[in-house]
Write an enzyme that holds these catalytic residues in place. Sequence first.
Site, PDB file in Angstrom:
ATOM      1  N   LYS A  11       0.774  -1.362   0.248  1.00 55.53           N
ATOM      2  CA  LYS A  11      -0.132   0.164   0.071  1.00 55.53           C
ATOM      3  C   LYS A  11       0.960   1.169  -0.043  1.00 55.53           C
ATOM      4  O   LYS A  11       1.977   1.175   0.127  1.00 55.53           O
ATOM      5  CB  LYS A  11      -0.885  -0.009   1.125  1.00 55.53           C
ATOM      6  CG  LYS A  11      -1.982  -1.126   1.165  1.00 55.53           C
ATOM      7  CD  LYS A  11      -2.893  -1.086   2.191  1.00 55.53           C
ATOM      8  CE  LYS A  11      -4.017  -2.288   2.238  1.00 55.53           C
ATOM      9  NZ  LYS A  11      -5.221  -2.185   3.295  1.00 55.53           N
ATOM     10  N   TYR A  51     -12.390  -1.816  -3.852  1.00 59.79           N
ATOM     11  CA  TYR A  51     -13.090  -1.753  -2.563  1.00 59.79           C
ATOM     12  C   TYR A  51     -14.553  -1.770  -2.528  1.00 59.79           C
ATOM     13  O   TYR A  51     -15.050  -1.383  -1.198  1.00 59.79           O
ATOM     14  CB  TYR A  51     -12.465  -0.841  -1.730  1.00 59.79           C
ATOM     15  CG  TYR A  51     -11.104  -1.269  -1.101  1.00 59.79           C
ATOM     16  CD1 TYR A  51     -10.742  -2.471  -0.317  1.00 59.79           C
ATOM     17  CD2 TYR A  51      -9.890  -0.585  -1.485  1.00 59.79           C
ATOM     18  CE1 TYR A  51      -9.502  -2.922   0.065  1.00 59.79           C
ATOM     19  CE2 TYR A  51      -8.439  -0.814  -1.222  1.00 59.79           C
ATOM     20  CZ  TYR A  51      -8.334  -2.116  -0.110  1.00 59.79           C
ATOM     21  OH  TYR A  51      -7.091  -2.242   0.210  1.00 59.79           O
ATOM     22  N   ARG A  87      -2.601 -14.127   4.588  1.00 52.79           N
ATOM     23  CA  ARG A  87      -3.168 -13.368   5.595  1.00 52.79           C
ATOM     24  C   ARG A  87      -2.389 -13.584   6.799  1.00 52.79           C
ATOM     25  O   ARG A  87      -2.495 -12.728   7.858  1.00 52.79           O
ATOM     26  CB  ARG A  87      -4.651 -14.218   5.737  1.00 52.79           C
ATOM     27  CG  ARG A  87      -5.422 -13.763   4.270  1.00 52.79           C
ATOM     28  CD  ARG A  87      -5.783 -12.521   4.352  1.00 52.79           C
ATOM     29  NE  ARG A  87      -6.925 -12.158   5.154  1.00 52.79           N
ATOM     30  CZ  ARG A  87      -7.505 -10.867   5.365  1.00 52.79           C
ATOM     31  NH1 ARG A  87      -7.316  -9.918   4.066  1.00 52.79           N
ATOM     32  NH2 ARG A  87      -8.423 -10.447   6.088  1.00 52.79           N
ATOM     33  N   ASN A 114      -1.882   0.258   6.543  1.00 51.41           N
ATOM     34  CA  ASN A 114      -1.754  -1.063   7.197  1.00 51.41           C
ATOM     35  C   ASN A 114      -0.584  -1.900   6.290  1.00 51.41           C
ATOM     36  O   ASN A 114      -0.819  -3.015   6.191  1.00 51.41           O
ATOM     37  CB  ASN A 114      -2.775  -1.712   7.871  1.00 51.41           C
ATOM     38  CG  ASN A 114      -3.850  -2.191   6.797  1.00 51.41           C
ATOM     39  OD1 ASN A 114      -3.592  -1.922   5.587  1.00 51.41           O
ATOM     40  ND2 ASN A 114      -4.817  -2.714   7.319  1.00 51.41           N
ATOM     41  N   HIS A 117      -2.220  -5.430   1.704  1.00 51.62           N
ATOM     42  CA  HIS A 117      -3.700  -6.142   1.249  1.00 51.62           C
ATOM     43  C   HIS A 117      -3.462  -7.577   1.010  1.00 51.62           C
ATOM     44  O   HIS A 117      -2.605  -7.772   0.165  1.00 51.62           O
ATOM     45  CB  HIS A 117      -4.444  -5.376   0.102  1.00 51.62           C
ATOM     46  CG  HIS A 117      -5.586  -6.064  -0.443  1.00 51.62           C
ATOM     47  ND1 HIS A 117      -6.747  -6.227   0.173  1.00 51.62           N
ATOM     48  CD2 HIS A 117      -5.554  -6.958  -1.371  1.00 51.62           C
ATOM     49  CE1 HIS A 117      -7.580  -7.099  -0.567  1.00 51.62           C
ATOM     50  NE2 HIS A 117      -6.868  -7.603  -1.367  1.00 51.62           N
ATOM     51  N   GLU A 128      -9.571 -10.557  -7.845  1.00 51.18           N
ATOM     52  CA  GLU A 128      -9.010  -9.583  -7.679  1.00 51.18           C
ATOM     53  C   GLU A 128      -7.921  -9.379  -8.570  1.00 51.18           C
ATOM     54  O   GLU A 128      -7.174  -8.765  -9.065  1.00 51.18           O
ATOM     55  CB  GLU A 128      -8.336  -9.565  -6.040  1.00 51.18           C
ATOM     56  CG  GLU A 128      -9.722  -9.129  -5.330  1.00 51.18           C
ATOM     57  CD  GLU A 128      -9.236  -8.998  -3.741  1.00 51.18           C
ATOM     58  OE1 GLU A 128     -10.147  -8.724  -2.960  1.00 51.18           O
ATOM     59  OE2 GLU A 128      -8.024  -9.324  -3.450  1.00 51.18           O
TER      60      GLU A 128
HETATM   61  P1  RTP Z   1      -7.205  -5.984   3.177  1.00 55.28           P
HETATM   62  O1  RTP Z   1      -8.655  -6.111   2.696  1.00 55.28           O
HETATM   63  O2  RTP Z   1      -6.509  -4.527   2.903  1.00 55.28           O
HETATM   64  O3  RTP Z   1      -6.455  -6.825   2.968  1.00 55.28           O
HETATM   65  O4  RTP Z   1      -7.415  -5.735   4.772  1.00 55.28           O
HETATM   66  P2  RTP Z   1      -8.285  -6.523   5.895  1.00 55.28           P
HETATM   67  O5  RTP Z   1      -9.203  -7.666   5.056  1.00 55.28           O
HETATM   68  O6  RTP Z   1      -7.531  -7.071   7.054  1.00 55.28           O
HETATM   69  O7  RTP Z   1      -9.446  -5.443   6.337  1.00 55.28           O
HETATM   70  P3  RTP Z   1     -10.800  -5.095   5.537  1.00 55.28           P
HETATM   71  O8  RTP Z   1     -11.964  -5.270   6.734  1.00 55.28           O
HETATM   72  O9  RTP Z   1     -11.228  -5.698   4.319  1.00 55.28           O
HETATM   73  O10 RTP Z   1     -10.442  -3.430   5.365  1.00 55.28           O
HETATM   74  C1  RTP Z   1      -9.947  -2.890   4.097  1.00 55.28           C
HETATM   75  C2  RTP Z   1      -9.017  -2.035   4.403  1.00 55.28           C
HETATM   76  O11 RTP Z   1      -9.711  -0.979   5.093  1.00 55.28           O
HETATM   77  C3  RTP Z   1      -8.804  -0.217   5.917  1.00 55.28           C
HETATM   78  N1  RTP Z   1      -9.603   0.116   7.256  1.00 55.28           N
HETATM   79  N2  RTP Z   1      -9.654   1.253   7.572  1.00 55.28           N
HETATM   80  N3  RTP Z   1     -10.550   3.148   9.474  1.00 55.28           N
HETATM   81  C4  RTP Z   1     -10.950   1.992   9.866  1.00 55.28           C
HETATM   82  O12 RTP Z   1     -11.550   1.476  10.992  1.00 55.28           O
HETATM   83  C5  RTP Z   1     -10.486   0.856   8.780  1.00 55.28           C
HETATM   84  N4  RTP Z   1     -10.829  -0.284   8.997  1.00 55.28           N
HETATM   85  C6  RTP Z   1     -10.259  -0.924   7.772  1.00 55.28           C
HETATM   86  C7  RTP Z   1      -7.744  -0.697   6.139  1.00 55.28           C
HETATM   87  O13 RTP Z   1      -6.769  -0.352   5.227  1.00 55.28           O
HETATM   88  C8  RTP Z   1      -7.990  -2.212   5.725  1.00 55.28           C
HETATM   89  O14 RTP Z   1      -6.942  -2.964   5.250  1.00 55.28           O
HETATM   90 MG    MG Z   2     -10.217  -7.227   3.223  1.00 56.02          MG
END
Ligand code: RTP
Ligand code: MG
Length: 140
Positions: A11, A51, A87, A114, A117, A128
């Site tokens: 990212k 997204y 993951r 973070n 992804h 994807e």
């Molecule tokens: P990713 O899709 O990026 O691999 O991350 P993830 O599954 O661990 O998390 P996800 O729930 O899919 O959220 C996608 C991305 O959105 C951002 N985020 N911001 N501000 C907040 O509360 C928040 N929560 C999520 C993060 O960049 C997250 O990786």
């Molecule tokens: Mg995710």
Amino acid sequence: MATERTLSIIKPDATRRNITGKVLAMLEEAGLRVVAQKRLQLTKEQAEAFYAVHKERAFFGDLVSFMTSGPVVVQVLEGDNAVAENRRVMGATNPVDAEDGTIRRTFAENIEANTVHGSDSAENAAQEIRFFFSDLEITG
Ligand code: RTP
Ligand code: MG
């Protein structure tokens, strides 16, 4: 174990800090192999489409702004159980919850910035990967 492919994004917080190589080293050390890779600048429309699953979430606008704030490195990773293994090495979304030794615990700035992804299922991985790469661009 099944050989799988998954979609990884390094990212903008990582490209900004010039640590994409350090992130890649951790992915490779976890047994994942880069079979396609490119660096690009997402447009707002592309980030919103990628997204789209989160479009009703409160953080959606911030997430799209962040993901378009600088270049990203998108990768297809291949390996045994690549979706789950990626993951695992990424760690929890929020770096304060991530295990020691994970990419997010080591490098992430906060829950949004973070660092990486990773696809969350084999089905989403296939979708994807198609979003970013043609078959011609992927080679083991
Ligand atoms: P990713 O899709 O990026 O691999 O991350 P993830 O599954 O661990 O998390 P996800 O729930 O899919 O959220 C996608 C991305 O959105 C951002 N985020 N911001 N501000 C907040 O509360 C928040 N929560 C999520 C993060 O960049 C997250 O990786
Ligand atoms: Mg995710």
